[in-house]
Scaffold this active site. Sequence first.
Site, PDB file in Angstrom:
ATOM      1  N   HIS A   1      30.767  46.791  23.863  1.00 42.39           N
ATOM      2  CA  HIS A   1      30.229  45.497  24.279  1.00 42.39           C
ATOM      3  C   HIS A   1      29.016  45.642  25.187  1.00 42.39           C
ATOM      4  O   HIS A   1      28.537  44.675  25.758  1.00 42.39           O
ATOM      5  CB  HIS A   1      31.337  44.701  24.986  1.00 42.39           C
TER       6      HIS A   1
ATOM      7  N   LYS B   1      25.199  46.102  26.554  1.00 39.15           N
ATOM      8  CA  LYS B   1      23.862  45.622  26.202  1.00 39.15           C
ATOM      9  C   LYS B   1      22.868  46.299  27.151  1.00 39.15           C
ATOM     10  O   LYS B   1      22.702  45.886  28.288  1.00 39.15           O
ATOM     11  CB  LYS B   1      23.747  44.106  26.339  1.00 39.15           C
TER      12      LYS B   1
ATOM     13  N   ASP C   1      11.334  55.064  27.076  1.00 40.62           N
ATOM     14  CA  ASP C   1      10.571  56.204  27.606  1.00 40.62           C
ATOM     15  C   ASP C   1      11.238  56.822  28.829  1.00 40.62           C
ATOM     16  O   ASP C   1      10.577  57.544  29.593  1.00 40.62           O
ATOM     17  CB  ASP C   1       9.140  55.794  27.957  1.00 40.62           C
TER      18      ASP C   1
ATOM     19  N   HIS D   1      26.431  32.492  28.506  1.00 41.76           N
ATOM     20  CA  HIS D   1      26.914  33.853  28.277  1.00 41.76           C
ATOM     21  C   HIS D   1      26.673  34.769  29.470  1.00 41.76           C
ATOM     22  O   HIS D   1      26.817  36.000  29.374  1.00 41.76           O
ATOM     23  CB  HIS D   1      26.227  34.421  27.020  1.00 41.76           C
TER      24      HIS D   1
ATOM     25  N   LYS E   1      26.927  36.968  32.905  1.00 42.25           N
ATOM     26  CA  LYS E   1      27.976  37.827  33.461  1.00 42.25           C
ATOM     27  C   LYS E   1      27.421  38.490  34.718  1.00 42.25           C
ATOM     28  O   LYS E   1      26.994  39.645  34.694  1.00 42.25           O
ATOM     29  CB  LYS E   1      28.410  38.883  32.435  1.00 42.25           C
TER      30      LYS E   1
ATOM     31  N   ASP F   1      26.627  37.559  49.763  1.00 38.26           N
ATOM     32  CA  ASP F   1      25.631  37.515  50.836  1.00 38.26           C
ATOM     33  C   ASP F   1      25.013  38.886  51.090  1.00 38.26           C
ATOM     34  O   ASP F   1      24.069  38.998  51.878  1.00 38.26           O
ATOM     35  CB  ASP F   1      26.286  37.000  52.122  1.00 38.26           C
TER      36      ASP F   1
END
Length: 656
Positions: free
Chosen positions: A366, A368, A373, A581, A583, A588
């Site tokens: 899952h 991403k 480079d 979507h 996440k 603080d």
Amino acid sequence: MRRKEPTSGRSRDTPVRRSSRLQPDRVGEQVSREPQSFRGSHVTDILSPRESIRAHRKQAEPAKDPSPSPPRGSSQSSEEAEAHEESGQTVLERDTTLLPQPNIEWEVVKDKRARLQVLETSQPRSTKARPQMERRTTASSQGRVENETFALGQQSRAGITARSKAPTMKKADSSKSQAGGPQKWAKRLLYRSVLYFLLFLLILGFVCWFAWEHGNPGSFLGLVGYEAWRWSSFPKLWNAVEECSSQCSLVLVESIPSTLDYETLTPHHPSIYQAWMDLLDGANSSVEIAAFYFTLRDSDVHVEDPSSKQGKAVFESLRSLPSRGVKLSIAVNSPQFSQYDTDELAHHGADVRYVDMKNLTGGILHTKLWVVDQKHIFVGSANMDWRSLTQVKELGAVLYNCSCLARDLHRIFAIYHILGKDGASIPPKWPADLAAKSGLTHPLKLQLNDTGGQLYLSSSPPALCSSGRTSDLTAILSTIEDAEDFVYIAVMDYEPQCTFCKPKRFWPVIDDALRTAACERRVKVRLLISCWKHSHPAMFVFLDSLRVLSYEPLHCPIEVKLFVVPSEGEQPPIPYAHVNHNKYMVTDRIAYIGTSNWSEDYFTRTAGVGLVVNQSEASAGTPGQTLRQQLEKVFIQDWDSPYVQPLSKHWECSRK
């Protein structure tokens, strides 16, 4: 020593000589025999009459020896005595010095073999001198003749022995020289045997070490086949490693669906689509992408949708990378709902690896992430999907010229790439080349937008965490525990259970941390959860159990809201679109951007990553510049937007 008086019957012409000087031809005189052994250190001299001595002197004066031996009774020098003792010669041989001898310096001759050679050369000369001595001397008694005969026999036997020793020594020397060859080869063979044995021990030690570290030799063969250890990694052992850049540029990026009116709101961040295109246009050597799936074109829904234009542009840019000399590497979950995009990218030169996480850990890939480079990175919630650019609300972070962090993220991608090999398995321990360069206990200290900060990367599940890598769950829990004032959370799914387990089980790890922060430390907790038709009904029950803690008499500062993305009734409807979507979490003190939903499956079985940034020390003097400050404003903007609904209306959005 007194001389004995001459006895009657002896010739006056006979000189006083040792028995070794007399020749065997003189016979006819009788004399008492001497002792049989002549090898002692002293021989009793034979006394002669004075008349014989005088007659001998008169006859011997014309042929006087220029170097006569010392007179009888005089003591020899200590050097001569030692020479006689060391030489081991017989008394007869020592007595021959009274005869004319060749000019030989005996002190110089140190080698026994050289002495034997001297004996060979001197023996003929001594035999030539004997006839002269015979003519000078007169007949003596018969006993003396016998004694002379015995002495001459001893002398001749000594000469023969000396001559026989010389060839024997020569043969021994030649045999030694001939034996030197085999001895040399034997030594060489011994040295080589020791060398081979040490090499064998070295190889055996390496095999034992690897079996201890990695469990079985099959893991080693697998890692070599997966290119985890490449030849390109070896030069760093002797070449200077390029220093990573400490001045990084961080940009917060978002995808805002067209159904959300955020144009007039601030802050306004660049789009994920524009960030991806900039990264691809500037790529020079490599692009590495890990994703849940690839559907950048609308071919998966078999419809022509105008909003897919941006996804198609990203796909075309990816497809052209190999032709530009840029290596494109992709790690994607397997199985795929649609492989149109990945198959075509592979056909054009991309290295595509399908990771069967269900077989490896029981979850999915899952993650991403992008690594370009090994200098620029992207981490966020957006999938490689055309809907993630136009139809789904997404959030991520792009860091430019941040090679320290990029190399660390590359190691996470390398693990996915390894597991994409056919028949791959998770080793007991990942090789040192994949060890984490950042973590909770050892964060990277960098300059983000000219502001100092500490940051690290987290990963899940723990089975995919190399040495030193902080697990994603640990990063979330430590961020909640570190909060002093507030904790703001925006995720699509929040379920304190194992959602995809059969049977399902309760998992209150994060839930307990939030309750503790709100009710014990009085930290303000806010949860912004997505609501759409794919939401699980059980999630709202868990959220309601948190919300009731704010009631009297507890008054725990916990708030829960739902975020709904309107669809405006598209015909035909676009599947898996119009949802928040995001996440991420912000406190603080710390900002956290991840790729996982918050349930047990995503932290124990499913692969994901997280970016943790702490710029609390510089927050006061740099308003609006830190990632934490920017992320806080994004949350407040969504929290106060018209697209938020109370938790009590969850039944409306979940049924649409």
